[in-house]
Design an enzyme around this catalytic site. Structure first.
Site, PDB file in Angstrom:
ATOM      1  N   GLY B  14     -82.363 -58.516 -40.486  1.00  0.00           N
ATOM      2  CA  GLY B  14     -81.862 -59.757 -39.901  1.00  0.00           C
ATOM      3  C   GLY B  14     -82.696 -60.943 -40.347  1.00  0.00           C
ATOM      4  N   GLY B  17     -83.149 -66.720 -36.773  1.00  0.00           N
ATOM      5  CA  GLY B  17     -84.388 -67.337 -36.301  1.00  0.00           C
ATOM      6  C   GLY B  17     -85.499 -66.329 -36.083  1.00  0.00           C
ATOM      7  N   PHE B 119     -81.409 -79.831 -19.229  1.00  0.00           N
ATOM      8  CA  PHE B 119     -80.551 -78.681 -19.513  1.00  0.00           C
ATOM      9  C   PHE B 119     -80.377 -77.868 -18.238  1.00  0.00           C
ATOM     10  CE2 PHE B 119     -78.774 -76.277 -23.106  1.00  0.00           C
ATOM     11  CZ  PHE B 119     -78.641 -77.291 -24.029  1.00  0.00           C
ATOM     12  N   ASP B 221     -75.578 -54.912 -34.769  1.00  0.00           N
ATOM     13  CA  ASP B 221     -75.939 -53.824 -35.682  1.00  0.00           C
ATOM     14  C   ASP B 221     -77.241 -53.125 -35.273  1.00  0.00           C
ATOM     15  OD1 ASP B 221     -73.674 -54.486 -37.047  1.00  0.00           O
ATOM     16  OD2 ASP B 221     -74.690 -55.598 -38.642  1.00  0.00           O
ATOM     17  N   GLN B 240     -73.828 -63.320 -20.901  1.00  0.00           N
ATOM     18  CA  GLN B 240     -73.651 -64.717 -20.505  1.00  0.00           C
ATOM     19  C   GLN B 240     -72.321 -65.254 -21.000  1.00  0.00           C
ATOM     20  OE1 GLN B 240     -76.356 -68.172 -21.966  1.00  0.00           O
ATOM     21  NE2 GLN B 240     -76.636 -67.853 -19.790  1.00  0.00           N
ATOM     22  N   HIS B 242     -70.711 -68.641 -21.556  1.00  0.00           N
ATOM     23  CA  HIS B 242     -71.082 -70.055 -21.612  1.00  0.00           C
ATOM     24  C   HIS B 242     -69.967 -70.866 -20.970  1.00  0.00           C
ATOM     25  CE1 HIS B 242     -72.265 -73.959 -23.080  1.00  0.00           C
ATOM     26  NE2 HIS B 242     -73.379 -73.451 -23.560  1.00  0.00           N
ATOM     27  N   LEU B 252     -68.220 -73.278 -29.485  1.00  0.00           N
ATOM     28  CA  LEU B 252     -69.181 -73.737 -28.479  1.00  0.00           C
ATOM     29  C   LEU B 252     -69.273 -75.258 -28.377  1.00  0.00           C
ATOM     30  CD1 LEU B 252     -71.623 -73.037 -26.580  1.00  0.00           C
ATOM     31  CD2 LEU B 252     -73.050 -73.156 -28.606  1.00  0.00           C
ATOM     32  N   GLU B 255     -74.371 -77.228 -23.802  1.00  0.00           N
ATOM     33  CA  GLU B 255     -74.739 -77.685 -22.465  1.00  0.00           C
ATOM     34  C   GLU B 255     -75.442 -79.036 -22.537  1.00  0.00           C
ATOM     35  OE1 GLU B 255     -76.146 -74.369 -20.183  1.00  0.00           O
ATOM     36  OE2 GLU B 255     -77.837 -75.555 -19.495  1.00  0.00           O
ATOM     37  N   ARG B 286     -76.088 -71.298 -15.968  1.00  0.00           N
ATOM     38  CA  ARG B 286     -74.807 -71.049 -16.635  1.00  0.00           C
ATOM     39  C   ARG B 286     -73.894 -70.077 -15.888  1.00  0.00           C
ATOM     40  NH1 ARG B 286     -76.645 -70.814 -23.016  1.00  0.00           N
ATOM     41  NH2 ARG B 286     -76.939 -73.070 -23.195  1.00  0.00           N
ATOM     42  N   HIS B 353     -70.987 -65.529 -24.758  1.00  0.00           N
ATOM     43  CA  HIS B 353     -71.929 -66.304 -25.560  1.00  0.00           C
ATOM     44  C   HIS B 353     -73.210 -65.554 -25.905  1.00  0.00           C
ATOM     45  CE1 HIS B 353     -73.794 -69.905 -27.087  1.00  0.00           C
ATOM     46  NE2 HIS B 353     -74.742 -69.886 -26.187  1.00  0.00           N
ATOM     47  N   ARG B 398     -79.632 -65.911 -18.644  1.00  0.00           N
ATOM     48  CA  ARG B 398     -80.531 -66.725 -19.465  1.00  0.00           C
ATOM     49  C   ARG B 398     -80.296 -68.209 -19.217  1.00  0.00           C
ATOM     50  NH1 ARG B 398     -79.956 -69.501 -24.099  1.00  0.00           N
ATOM     51  NH2 ARG B 398     -77.991 -68.610 -24.830  1.00  0.00           N
TER      52      ARG B 398
END
Lengths: 244, 597
Positions: B14, B17, B119, B221, B240, B242, B252, B255, B286, B353, B398
């Site tokens: 992967g 991030g 947020f 995966d 979650q 969203h 999306l 938020e 959320r 989400h 989350r």
């Protein structure tokens, strides 16, 4: 589609090819019924699901931010996920982006090209000494941050490369995507490179002086980056270094 | 059959991030590292993150990590492990400032500091008033972050294997992890990546649901591979939804729109969140906002001819604010909803989400499993970070902006752990078993020879519909029971998928068939874990859980304050305690309380 009624039947005329298979590329027509809000990305997925599982094209985010789905749409570079079928005629031609290595059908290897450009132009912040992590962020004027961000919006989709006249004639040209990166790092006070350093990277015909100012890049950029202004500006700055 | 073998110090699966952050740590330390990725790194789904990354920098409003920790524990409905949460919120400032040093183009305040916006669920003074904690680059924070991390990796000369799909985890008789098998998508050939350390950073599996903000590559995966290799999956019942996916399209809307002042309205134009969350209103957590929206729709106050969505209104904001802070959102609304949010509100519905659960890890990024009575024993050679992992910092729900923080903190932490273990000589290259690639080769061979099978698309669609109907925003005891039967039926059919295109080269159909194997593991884990958890907590809300003094909001701490562990083999469930003890003496445990906003 604003007017309700019978949906249009669309023909997607796609240039099929498989490098290595030693067959001539050929156009193939696929019939798709148009739906409300249909993008090319949706239409292509319908084709792959219902008509031909071997059709090759790239996509990831479907929201115009990952830069995977660039292709020639009625002859013009653009993103499939950001193209509504209603803005086109009943027959839409699709072909792979030129310049890049062809993988097959509408899929090209933009990643390989972009990595090459990143290494060649060293598109990262250059600093002699790494700042301590305990230090707070170095202050930056909001206007400058905005200007850097504006250029950082590039999604490396390759549309500017495909729309570039120079790149069709010399494949070692860095293209608007490369020049825009240089403009972005040149603006950034965190990058300690001087104009002389940048001149060494782009101060010749493979760089900023190779641009013929046809500005296809500027016209086709899906993110509306100010490529024309940036290239002109860089050329002036680099010319000053050149005359020294 | 002979299989090519490649050997590395570490293999990372992967390149989003978490994978890039971990790779950076390894490359800069000089480890020979292979990063396997299905797509070119900057195409990874982190690129689609919009609103920001949480850090208590306090640049716009007073803030500190204690408040951030409290908000995260409360947001998790106390299912998050408090040691991992303390670790994450304390590291937040460091990883954000580090990104700033890497050149990340954050927005700035007038005095030159990183711009922060409010947020959902993030507050000052333990839940009192909204706080500006989300560090943002307009509404394309993920894009800016992913490119900054990628650039840094190019500088560090990280080696990527682009368009390689990892297939199966390789373990020896002791259960140690020795690497993965992977298929090169160009040729269809399987290779072994033999390594001293294996880090999974494969993201979530939002594609198990019919309506999802996730990209098509988000097929779980790593989670599927781990499950098939005998690693349990933790807290998979928690997904979650969203609140603001574009109605119909699923794309999306951050938020951050509500952070900048956006308001949710029902058909009567009422700001209904005032009734559900009097303090934080539209900026409640959320799960709460999504449930409130669905309640409005179920009670007939939805908008549009089908009364099937609500409206997100920013028409009261100045066009300048929208153009400057939310330009990407305006683009998305115009294209996918056909409205210019400067002039008209955006139709939105809750959309799948984020996967709160995943491969169980500790705060060091080590994968941990129960062994000999200890619930948290590290698996030698195996690490995970980001959405595929469960540290667990998000628990049952989350908070927005904590996902980008999670992937930075735990991507880095997993990388640091591997480097430390490598340098201390703890990591060694253990011999491969002779059958290391057999499972993968058998999977490929089955697809080659399967006849009279079922279509991959049909099975996937059936799975997505079952998940959407039986394990959605609200859950019902009888529907969950039925859902278990149905998903097991779908899983049975998935064993007989068939592909028409048998070519080797760039065979998308084969890739999708292999991805489906992973999605199915995740879907089973979700449904079975959800059916078993007889309470409401965070994003998991059941009709038969009663809101009373003993079980506030239906949350039953006496019986269910514990992590679920689902094993693929036999669909076995196990449980382990939640760590309510912070890591250090710097902070008291956040005591259990009823969750209100």
């Amino acid at each position: 589609m604003s007017a309700p009624g019978k949906p249009r039947s669309l023909t997607l005329r796609i240039l099929r090819s498989a490098p290595g298979a030693h067959v001539e590329p050929q156009w193939q027509d696929f019939a798709v019924e148009e739906a409300e809000g249909m993008t090319l990305f949706i239409a292509l997925n319908e084709i792959r699901q219902n008509l031909d599982p071997s059709l090759q094209f790239d996509f990831v985010c479907r929201a115009g931010i990952c830069g995977s789905c660039g292709m020639l749409i009625d002859g013009r570079p653009g993103l499939a996920c950001r193209t509504l079928t209603k803005d086109h005629g009943a027959t839409i031609t699709l072909a792979p982006l030129p310049v890049f290595e062809l993988i097959g059908d509408l899929s090209v290897n933009t990643g390989k090209w972009m990595r090459g450009t990143a290494e060649r132009l060293e598109t990262w912040i250059h600093r002699q000494q790494a700042p301590a992590l305990t230090a707070v962020e170095a202050p930056m004027e909001p206007e400058l941050a905005e200007a850097i961000y504006e250029l950082d919006r590039c999604i490396e989709c390759g549309c500017c490369v495909a729309g570039c006249g120079t790149l069709r004639m010399r494949e070692d040209f860095v293209g608007a995507v490369g020049l825009n990166k240089i403009a972005r790092f040149r603006l950034d006070p965190r990058d300690e490179r001087s104009d002389e350093d940048f001149y060494n990277l782009i101060g010749d015909d493979t760089g900023v002086f190779g641009c013929m100012s046809l500005l296809g890049c500027h016209d086709v950029c899906p993110k509306g980056l100010p490529l024309q202004t940036q290239i002109a500006f860089l050329r002036r700055k680099m010319a000053v270094v050149g005359f020294k | 059959m002979k299989v090519a073998k490649r050997t590395f110090d570490a293999v990372i699966v992967g390149a989003g991030g978490a994978g890039l952050r971990a790779a950076l740590q390894l490359s800069e330390a000089g480890l020979k590292t292979a990063v396997l990725t299905k797509v070119f790194p900057t195409r990874s789904h982190t690129v689609a993150a919009q609103g920001g990354v949480a850090a208590s920098l306090g640049n716009s409003t007073e803030d500190n990590w204690h408040w951030h920790m409290y908000d995260t524990v409360k947001g998790s409905d106390w299912l998050g492990d408090q040691d991992a949460i303390e670790f994450m919120v304390k590291k937040a400032n460091e990883v954000v400032v580090e990104l700033e040093h890497y050149g990340m183009p954050f927005d700035r305040t007038d005095n030159g500091k990183i711009y922060q916006r409010p947020f959902g669920g993030h507050s000052q003074n333990y839940g009192q008033t909204p706080v500006s904690r989300s560090c943002a680059a307009a509404d394309r924070t993920g894009h800016a972050m992913l490119h900054a991390l990628y650039q840094r990796n190019v500088r560090a000369n990280t080696q990527f294997f682009v368009e390689w799909m990892a297939m199966d985890l390789i373990r020896n008789a002791d259960g140690d992890v020795l690497g993965v098998t992977a298929m090169e998508m160009e040729t269809g050939e399987v290779s072994i990546f033999h390594a001293k350390a294996t880090i999974f950073a494969t993201g979530g599996a939002g594609r198990i649901y019919y309506s999802s903000t996730n990209a098509f590559i988000n097929t779980g995966d790593g989670v599927g591979m781990a499950a098939r290799a005998g690693i349990p999956l933790e807290d998979m019942e928690f997904w979650q939804f969203h609140p603001t996916g574009v109605a119909g399209a699923g794309v999306l809307i951050t938020e951050g729109v509500r952070g900048e002042g956006g308001i949710l309205r029902n058909a009567a134009g009422e700001r209904f969140m005032e009734r559900y969350a009097p303090n934080l209103k539209d900026l409640a957590s959320r799960d709460i906002v999504s449930r409130s929206m669905v309640t409005e729709i179920n009670e007939g106050r939805g908008c549009g001819t089908e009364k099937d969505h609500v409206l997100l209104d920013i028409t009261h904001l100045s066009p300048e604010t929208i153009m400057k802070r939310l330009p990407g959102i305006r683009e998305i609304a115009i294209q996918f909803a056909g409205v210019d949010p400067i002039k008209a509100p955006i139709p939105v519905v809750p959309t799948c989400h984020y996967q709160m659960g995943g491969i169980p890890t500790n705060y060091k990024g080590q994968v941990i499993v129960p062994k000999d009575g200890n619930p948290n024993v590290p698996v030698a050679g195996f690490y995970a970070a980001g959405e595929c992992a469960c540290a667990s910092v998000h628990g049952a729900n989350r908070l927005g902006t904590n996902s980008l923080l999670d992937l930075l903190v735990f991507g880095k932490s997993a990388g640091e752990t591997v480097v430390a273990d490598f340098q201390s000589g703890q990591l060694t290259l253990k011999p491969l078993p002779d059958d290391a690639a057999d499972v993968s080769l058998a999977r490929i061979a089955r697809l080659e020879t399967q006849t009279n099978g079922v279509e991959v698309n049909d099975v996937r669609l059936d799975m997505q519909r079952v998940m959407q109907k039986h394990a959605g925003v609200f859950r019902f005891a009888d529907m969950l029971k039925e859902g278990v039967t149905k998903i097991l039926e779908v899983a049975e059919r998935a064993k007989h998928t068939q592909i028409k295109d048998k070519s080797k080269v760039w065979n998308t159909a084969r890739t999708e068939a292999l991805e489906l194997d992973n999605l199915i593991e995740v879907a089973k884990a979700t449904m079975i874990s959800a059916e078993a958890r007889k309470e409401s907590r965070g994003a998991h809300v059941r009709d038969d859980a009663i809101d009373c003094a003993e079980t506030p909001n239906g949350r039953d701490d006496k019986n269910w304050l514990k992590h679920t562990l689902w094993y693929s083999e036999g669909n076995r469930l196990d449980y382990k305690p939640v760590n309510l003890q912070p890591m250090s003496a710097d902070v008291e445990p956040i005591a259990l309380a009823k969750r209100t906003y």
